[in-house]
Every structure is written in structure tokens, then in C-alpha cells.
Scaffold this motif. Structure first.
Motif, PDB file in Angstrom:
ATOM      1  N   ALA A 174       0.822  -1.218   0.000  1.00 39.44           N
ATOM      2  CA  ALA A 174       0.000   0.000   0.000  1.00 39.44           C
ATOM      3  C   ALA A 174       0.857   1.270   0.000  1.00 39.44           C
ATOM      4  O   ALA A 174       0.418   2.322  -0.486  1.00 39.44           O
ATOM      5  CB  ALA A 174      -0.940  -0.007   1.206  1.00 39.44           C
ATOM      6  N   GLN A 175       2.083   1.157   0.552  1.00 40.28           N
ATOM      7  CA  GLN A 175       2.956   2.345   0.596  1.00 40.28           C
ATOM      8  C   GLN A 175       3.440   2.710  -0.807  1.00 40.28           C
ATOM      9  O   GLN A 175       3.999   3.778  -1.026  1.00 40.28           O
ATOM     10  CB  GLN A 175       4.168   2.126   1.515  1.00 40.28           C
ATOM     11  CG  GLN A 175       3.820   1.695   2.933  1.00 40.28           C
ATOM     12  CD  GLN A 175       2.688   2.498   3.544  1.00 40.28           C
ATOM     13  OE1 GLN A 175       2.785   3.709   3.712  1.00 40.28           O
ATOM     14  NE2 GLN A 175       1.581   1.830   3.846  1.00 40.28           N
ATOM     15  N   ASP A 176       3.259   1.790  -1.735  1.00 41.15           N
ATOM     16  CA  ASP A 176       3.705   1.997  -3.105  1.00 41.15           C
ATOM     17  C   ASP A 176       2.523   1.758  -4.050  1.00 41.15           C
ATOM     18  O   ASP A 176       2.642   1.119  -5.073  1.00 41.15           O
ATOM     19  CB  ASP A 176       4.844   0.989  -3.377  1.00 41.15           C
ATOM     20  CG  ASP A 176       5.319   1.070  -4.809  1.00 41.15           C
ATOM     21  OD1 ASP A 176       5.315   2.171  -5.363  1.00 41.15           O
ATOM     22  OD2 ASP A 176       5.680   0.011  -5.376  1.00 41.15           O
ATOM     23  N   CYS A 177       1.350   2.229  -3.635  1.00 36.13           N
ATOM     24  CA  CYS A 177       0.133   1.930  -4.398  1.00 36.13           C
ATOM     25  C   CYS A 177      -0.451   3.207  -4.985  1.00 36.13           C
ATOM     26  O   CYS A 177      -0.666   4.185  -4.281  1.00 36.13           O
ATOM     27  CB  CYS A 177      -0.889   1.247  -3.482  1.00 36.13           C
ATOM     28  SG  CYS A 177      -2.470   0.933  -4.267  1.00 36.13           S
ATOM     29  N   ARG A 178      -0.665   3.170  -6.295  1.00 38.26           N
ATOM     30  CA  ARG A 178      -1.323   4.295  -6.951  1.00 38.26           C
ATOM     31  C   ARG A 178      -2.717   3.835  -7.360  1.00 38.26           C
ATOM     32  O   ARG A 178      -2.882   2.738  -7.881  1.00 38.26           O
ATOM     33  CB  ARG A 178      -0.506   4.694  -8.183  1.00 38.26           C
ATOM     34  CG  ARG A 178      -1.044   5.905  -8.884  1.00 38.26           C
ATOM     35  CD  ARG A 178      -0.154   6.257 -10.075  1.00 38.26           C
ATOM     36  NE  ARG A 178      -0.615   7.468 -10.718  1.00 38.26           N
ATOM     37  CZ  ARG A 178      -0.164   7.903 -11.889  1.00 38.26           C
ATOM     38  NH1 ARG A 178       0.779   7.230 -12.528  1.00 38.26           N
ATOM     39  NH2 ARG A 178      -0.629   9.012 -12.417  1.00 38.26           N
ATOM     40  N   ILE A 179      -3.679   4.685  -7.103  1.00 39.21           N
ATOM     41  CA  ILE A 179      -5.069   4.367  -7.448  1.00 39.21           C
ATOM     42  C   ILE A 179      -5.523   5.359  -8.509  1.00 39.21           C
ATOM     43  O   ILE A 179      -5.349   6.570  -8.342  1.00 39.21           O
ATOM     44  CB  ILE A 179      -5.972   4.479  -6.202  1.00 39.21           C
ATOM     45  CG1 ILE A 179      -5.520   3.468  -5.154  1.00 39.21           C
ATOM     46  CG2 ILE A 179      -7.434   4.273  -6.562  1.00 39.21           C
ATOM     47  CD1 ILE A 179      -6.127   3.681  -3.797  1.00 39.21           C
ATOM     48  N   HIS A 206      -1.621   6.505  -2.957  1.00 37.72           N
ATOM     49  CA  HIS A 206      -1.781   7.783  -3.637  1.00 37.72           C
ATOM     50  C   HIS A 206      -2.952   7.694  -4.611  1.00 37.72           C
ATOM     51  O   HIS A 206      -3.055   6.735  -5.368  1.00 37.72           O
ATOM     52  CB  HIS A 206      -0.485   8.107  -4.382  1.00 37.72           C
ATOM     53  CG  HIS A 206      -0.577   9.340  -5.219  1.00 37.72           C
ATOM     54  ND1 HIS A 206      -0.462  10.605  -4.683  1.00 37.72           N
ATOM     55  CD2 HIS A 206      -0.800   9.498  -6.543  1.00 37.72           C
ATOM     56  CE1 HIS A 206      -0.606  11.494  -5.656  1.00 37.72           C
ATOM     57  NE2 HIS A 206      -0.809  10.859  -6.788  1.00 37.72           N
ATOM     58  N   VAL A 207      -3.811   8.705  -4.594  1.00 37.07           N
ATOM     59  CA  VAL A 207      -5.024   8.658  -5.419  1.00 37.07           C
ATOM     60  C   VAL A 207      -4.964   9.708  -6.529  1.00 37.07           C
ATOM     61  O   VAL A 207      -4.801  10.894  -6.253  1.00 37.07           O
ATOM     62  CB  VAL A 207      -6.289   8.898  -4.555  1.00 37.07           C
ATOM     63  CG1 VAL A 207      -7.550   8.693  -5.380  1.00 37.07           C
ATOM     64  CG2 VAL A 207      -6.292   7.980  -3.330  1.00 37.07           C
ATOM     65  N   ALA A 274      -0.474   1.623 -11.789  1.00 37.12           N
ATOM     66  CA  ALA A 274      -1.531   1.666 -10.761  1.00 37.12           C
ATOM     67  C   ALA A 274      -1.921   0.251 -10.338  1.00 37.12           C
ATOM     68  O   ALA A 274      -1.904  -0.676 -11.137  1.00 37.12           O
ATOM     69  CB  ALA A 274      -2.749   2.414 -11.284  1.00 37.12           C
ATOM     70  N   LYS A 275      -2.259   0.106  -9.050  1.00 34.62           N
ATOM     71  CA  LYS A 275      -2.662  -1.197  -8.517  1.00 34.62           C
ATOM     72  C   LYS A 275      -4.156  -1.244  -8.204  1.00 34.62           C
ATOM     73  O   LYS A 275      -4.653  -2.269  -7.735  1.00 34.62           O
ATOM     74  CB  LYS A 275      -1.883  -1.495  -7.233  1.00 34.62           C
ATOM     75  CG  LYS A 275      -0.371  -1.597  -7.418  1.00 34.62           C
ATOM     76  CD  LYS A 275       0.296  -1.711  -6.050  1.00 34.62           C
ATOM     77  CE  LYS A 275       1.796  -1.735  -6.150  1.00 34.62           C
ATOM     78  NZ  LYS A 275       2.421  -1.687  -4.810  1.00 34.62           N
ATOM     79  N   ALA A 276      -4.831  -0.123  -8.382  1.00 35.21           N
ATOM     80  CA  ALA A 276      -6.255  -0.094  -8.061  1.00 35.21           C
ATOM     81  C   ALA A 276      -6.914   0.992  -8.900  1.00 35.21           C
ATOM     82  O   ALA A 276      -6.243   1.906  -9.383  1.00 35.21           O
ATOM     83  CB  ALA A 276      -6.463   0.179  -6.569  1.00 35.21           C
TER      84      ALA A 276
END
Ligand code: MN
Length: 513
Positions: A174-179, A206-207, A274-276
Motif C-alpha cells: 500500500a505504501q507503493d500503491c497508486r489508485i 496515492h489517489v 496503478a494497482k487499483a
């Protein structure tokens, strides 16, 4: 160790001191290495533990914690005090460590050797002593951590470590997650919105927003042959009526459009790392898409279902918090069996003690929770800006216990609400051809749904059959956010007390830190 986590490490640091002489530290070191080797060989830990030696002074603690913090493979640290380890020497190191921390209260030998025990043995094997001293400084520093108590060979002890490892791995993810939000929040909706700056500070991810005009180049770059191949894959993977394969039919064209939307979204997610993602049924490109071909002809429901199964986080109507939480749920349950999904509370069924809630969405339920092979179907969808048929996977969920979770923004903090639920035998829905689950909240419908609503929970949730309350406890501890657990022992009276106490606690907690 599971393959998905093979590049990750948990560091193991043993506390000691030089008071008992160098020989004692050599023994401590040997015992620690044997314990780490034994735990790794147990087959019960999803992430390997790497032994980093003894820490015998403030400088050594500070050094190893600084290295743990800097090493991207390291997702967390386990500490154990074989002997006494004066805890002031842990202060600076613990200040440096921001990654998840697990304090293991165990001992090298399982039982006291009653006939042989002497002063030397007792000086060497005094975790009962040392772990209390260490626990004090964590408590004194208000340092979030997990304490695991038990013999290091005991599967129960290893089970507690395994859960924490999975949560720590998902935390690192999650610390390296872009949405990416394709479209904004659904207008006027409160519960799915929130403070994206605070989310990045507190939860790591990050969104971003992507206008549909930026999606168009990806859409136009999709090759027809790739779409044809994906449609063929759908037909090989899912039950379907043979008429759907008739290339001149409207149904075939709708499936083809869905496949093109899936390839478009996957290309965007890959290109942006992006992961999400989230979608919004009011933002799908050109209004006259049937003429211009510049946009999706309907919400990309089938794409969302399949991307969720691949591990991409998803939230409907711009719900980035649930998209992030689903990604976390999928990530931490990798290699476990029963599946997870984004779900929505839709329609109630009052039936005494069996009162239940139909979990569905227009389309977006993840096939990982399906009880049987999903069916590919095409039906009209009259919600949102497009009123047109679209493809979707239709199935009902497995039966069994699971947990639904959500994070809401309370203004001064994030609140995690995690609820035990029981998925029951679903009913046929001949006129509602969508994927669904049917569950009874714990302890029963009245209290379970009542507590969720009192806590301000969403109609969206990240659901999993494989998650236990311990996962959410560990997650909330690492994230340092409020957690409310709705379980078999919940009563409305005690739950309301928790809500009031937490309100004060989080006000004071902010002042303390
Ligand atoms: Mn919704």
C-alpha cells in the motif's frame, strides 16, 4: 514461504547485552539462528525471516533499525530478548523504525530442565525478564506493535506471526500503491469520499484522477485481433449460451465491447503502474459513443470483475478507499483458498433469525468468490448515463463465514469497521442476472446491521472468506487507525460505549503523539 512474497523479508533481531560476557552472546546468537531456521522450515510462514544478529548496545540497535528502514525488501522487524536487554538502548532504534514491528515473547528451550538448571542457565534464558523490559519501552514510547506470546515451534505461535507477515506485506504494498479514478466520486455521495491527503499520510496510497480524454488514446491503441482473442478466452473460460458466439448478434458485439474496455483499462493500469482503480457510470467518454466509438458503451463491469480477480483494487462510483482496501485484502490473502470481492449491501430480506442482506452490484462482483463456474451473459443495464445491454459474469457466492470491512473518514481520523458475516445459500434471481452473495451479519441481522450503521459504515465493503479478525487488528495497529469489530459478542450497548470512548481516545491520542 509463498511465491507471491518470495522477494520480501522479515528481519529478526535478538536483544542481548555484554554484561554476561562474550560467550553468552555467542550462545544467544547460535540459538537465535537455530530458531529462525526452524521457523522458516516450518512451512507455516508466508514470508521468510532473515536473522540479523544480536543487538547489544544502543548504537547496534540504532544501526540495524536504520538498515531495516532503508532496505526495500524488509517489510517488518521481529524482536526477541533472549537475555536481559536494558531497554533505554532500544529508544533511538525504535524511533527510527517506522515499519511494522512484532515483539515475540518466546524462549529457546521449551521447558525448564529442572534437574540441571543453574545460575548460568537462568542468566542465559531469561526472556521472561528481558521481554518485559523491552515491552515496557514500547509501551512507554506508545509504539504501535504486535505482541506474540508462545513457544516458537508451536503452530499457534507461528500462525500469529504468519497473519502479521501477510498484513505487513500488504502494508508495504500500500505504501507503493497508486489508485486511478476513472471519473470522480458519484456526485453528492458522502461515505465514499474523504481526505486523500490524509489517506496518503496515514495509509500510504496515492489517489489520482484520469479524465476519459486521456483514456481514449489507450482505447484507440487496442488491436481488434487482441479483442477477438480475449473474447475467445471468455468463451473458453465461462459457461455461456452458444448463440452468444454468433458474430452478427448484438450480444456478441456487446461482449466484444466489454473485452475492448478490459484491454483498455489493463493497458492504462500497466502504463501508470496503478494497482487499483475506480469507475463512475456517469463518466464513460463521448455521449454519442455508438456513433463516434470514442468511449465505453456501458460501465466496464466485466472488466472490473476480471481485473479484481487479478488483484487490482476496485471501488465503484469513485470509491477509492474501498478500491485500496480491496487491493489490501487481495494482497494479504494471496495463496489462501476462498477468495475476496468488492461487495455492496443492496436489498434486505426480513425473515426472523435468518434475516439477511443481498450483496450485489450492478455488475462488479469478483469471480474469486463464485461457488461454481461463472456464466457469461448479456443483459440490458438501465443505470447510469448509458441504457444499453452489456456483458457480465453471473454467479452466486460460496457458503461460509467471512469478513466485510470498510474504512470511513470521520474528519479527525480514519475508522476501520470489520464485521463477521455468514454467507448463506443464495436464492435464484431469474430477473436479476448479476453476481451476488447473501449474508447474515453477526451476531444477527438486527445487531450486526445496526452496529455497522451506527459506526457510519459504507454500503460498500471489501469482503474475504480467508480473513480473520486478527488480520484487521494487525492492520489497524500498523496503520494506527481506529478499529471497530462487529462479532458474535457485539451488543448495541457495548458498541455505543466503544464509539463514545474512541471519540475521546482519538482526540487525546493526537495530542500525545
Ligand atoms: Mn455503490
Amino acid at each position: 514461504m509463498i511465491k507471491a512474497f518470495e522477494n520480501l523479508e522479515v528481519w529478526f533481531v535478538t536483544g542481548a547485552q555484554l554484561l554476561y560476557g562474550g560467550d553468552a552472546v555467542v550462545q544467544v546468537d547460535g540459538h537465535s539462528q537455530k530458531m529462525v531456521d526452524g521457523m522458516n522450515a516450518s512451512g507455516l510462514l508466508p514470508v521468510k525471516i532473515v536473522y540479523k544478529g544480536t543487538a547489544n548496545s544502543s548504537a547496534e540497535v540504532s544501526d540495524v533499525m536504520g538498515r531495516a528502514e532503508a532496505d526495500s525488501r524488509c517489510i517488518g522487524v521481529i524482536t526477541w530478548m533472549h537475555t536481559f536487554s536494558p531497554a533505554k538502548m532500544w529508544i533511538h532504534g525504535m524511533q527510527k523504525l517506522r515499519k511494522p514491528l512484532l515483539h515475540l515473547h518466546t524462549q529457546y528451550n521449551e521447558q525448564i530442565p529442572w534437574e540441571e538448571i543453574d545460575m548460568d542457565f537462568m542468566n542465559l534464558n531469561q526472556s521472561a525478564h528481558g521481554d518485559r523490559e523491552f515491552g515496557h519501552i514500547l509501551s512507554r514510547m506508545r509504539k504501535n506493535h504486535k505482541t506474540v506470546v508462545g513457544y516458537w515451534k508451536d503452530p499457534k505461535t507461528l500462525g500469529h506471526i504468519a497473519v502479521w507477515e501477510r498484513v505487513a506485506a500488504a502494508w508495504a504494498d500500500a505504501q507503493d500503491c497508486r489508485i486511478i479514478r476513472f471519473g470522480d466520486q458519484m456526485n453528492n455521495v458522502a461515505v465514499t469520499d474523504g481526505d486523500k491527503v490524509e489517506a496518503e499520510l496515514r495509509l500510504g496510497y496515492h489517489v489520482d484522477y484520469m479524465a476519459f480524454s486521456d483514456v481514449i488514446p489507450f482505447f484507440e491503441a487496442v488491436k481488434d485481433a487482441d479483442v477477438d482473442a480475449l473474447v475467445a478466452e471468455y468463451f473458453s473460460l465461462y459457461e455461456h449460451k452458444s448463440e452468444l458466439e454468433d458474430r452478427s448478434s448484438v450480444e456478441y458485439r456487446k461482449i466484444w465491447n466489454s473485452a475492448k474496455a478490459e484491454l483498455t483499462l489493463r493497458a492504462v493500469l500497466k502504463a501508470t503502474g496503478a494497482k487499483a482503480f475506480t469507475t463512475n457510470f456517469d463518466d464513460l467518454g463521448d455521449a454519442d459513443v455508438e456513433k463516434t466509438g470514442r468511449g465505453f458503451d456501458q460501465i466496464p463491469g466485466l472488466a472490473s470483475q476480471r481485473l479484481m480477480a487479478e488483484g487490482y483494487g476496485f471501488g465503484a462510483e469513485g470509491d477509492w478507499k474501498t478500491a485500496a482496501l480491496y487491493r489490501t485484502v487481495w494482497y494479504m490473502t494471496q495463496g489462501l483458498e476462498n477468495g475476496c470481492s468488492f461487495l455492496e449491501d443492496y436489498t434486505l430480506n426480513f425473515d426472523g433469525q435468518n434475516s439477511s442482506i443481498l450483496q450485489a452490484h450492478m455488475l462488479e462482483v469478483c469471480p474469486l468468490i463464485a461457488a461454481a463456474k461463472p456464466r457469461l451473459e448479456v443483459h440490458h443495464l438501465g443505470i447510469g448515463i448509458r441504457k444499453t445491454p452489456t456483458a457480465r459474469l453471473v454467479f452466486t457466492s460460496k457458503v461460509g463465514r467471512g469478513m466485510a470491512a470498510t474504512i470511513v473518514d470521520m474528519g479527525n481520523r480514519f475508522r476501520l469497521i470489520a464485521a463477521d458475516v455468514e454467507c448463506i445459500e443464495p436464492r435464484e434471481l431469474p430477473k436479476l442476472p448479476v453476481a451476488s452473495a447473501l449474508w447474515i451479519p453477526k451476531p444477527d441481522f438486527e445487531i450486526g446491521a445496526g452496529a455497522w450503521i451506527l459506526a457510519g459504515g459504507t454500503h460498500h465493503s471489501a469482503f474475504s472468506y480467508d480473513i480473520t479478525p486478527e488480520y484487521w487488528e494487525d492492520y489497524a495497529e500498523i496503520a494506527d487507525i481506529e478499529m471497530l469489530h462487529i462479532s458474535d459478542s457485539t451488543t448495541i450497548e457495548s458498541f455505543k460505549k466503544d464509539l463514545r470512548v474512541n471519540e475521546v481516545y482519538y482526540m487525546l491520542n493526537k495530542a500525545l503523539k
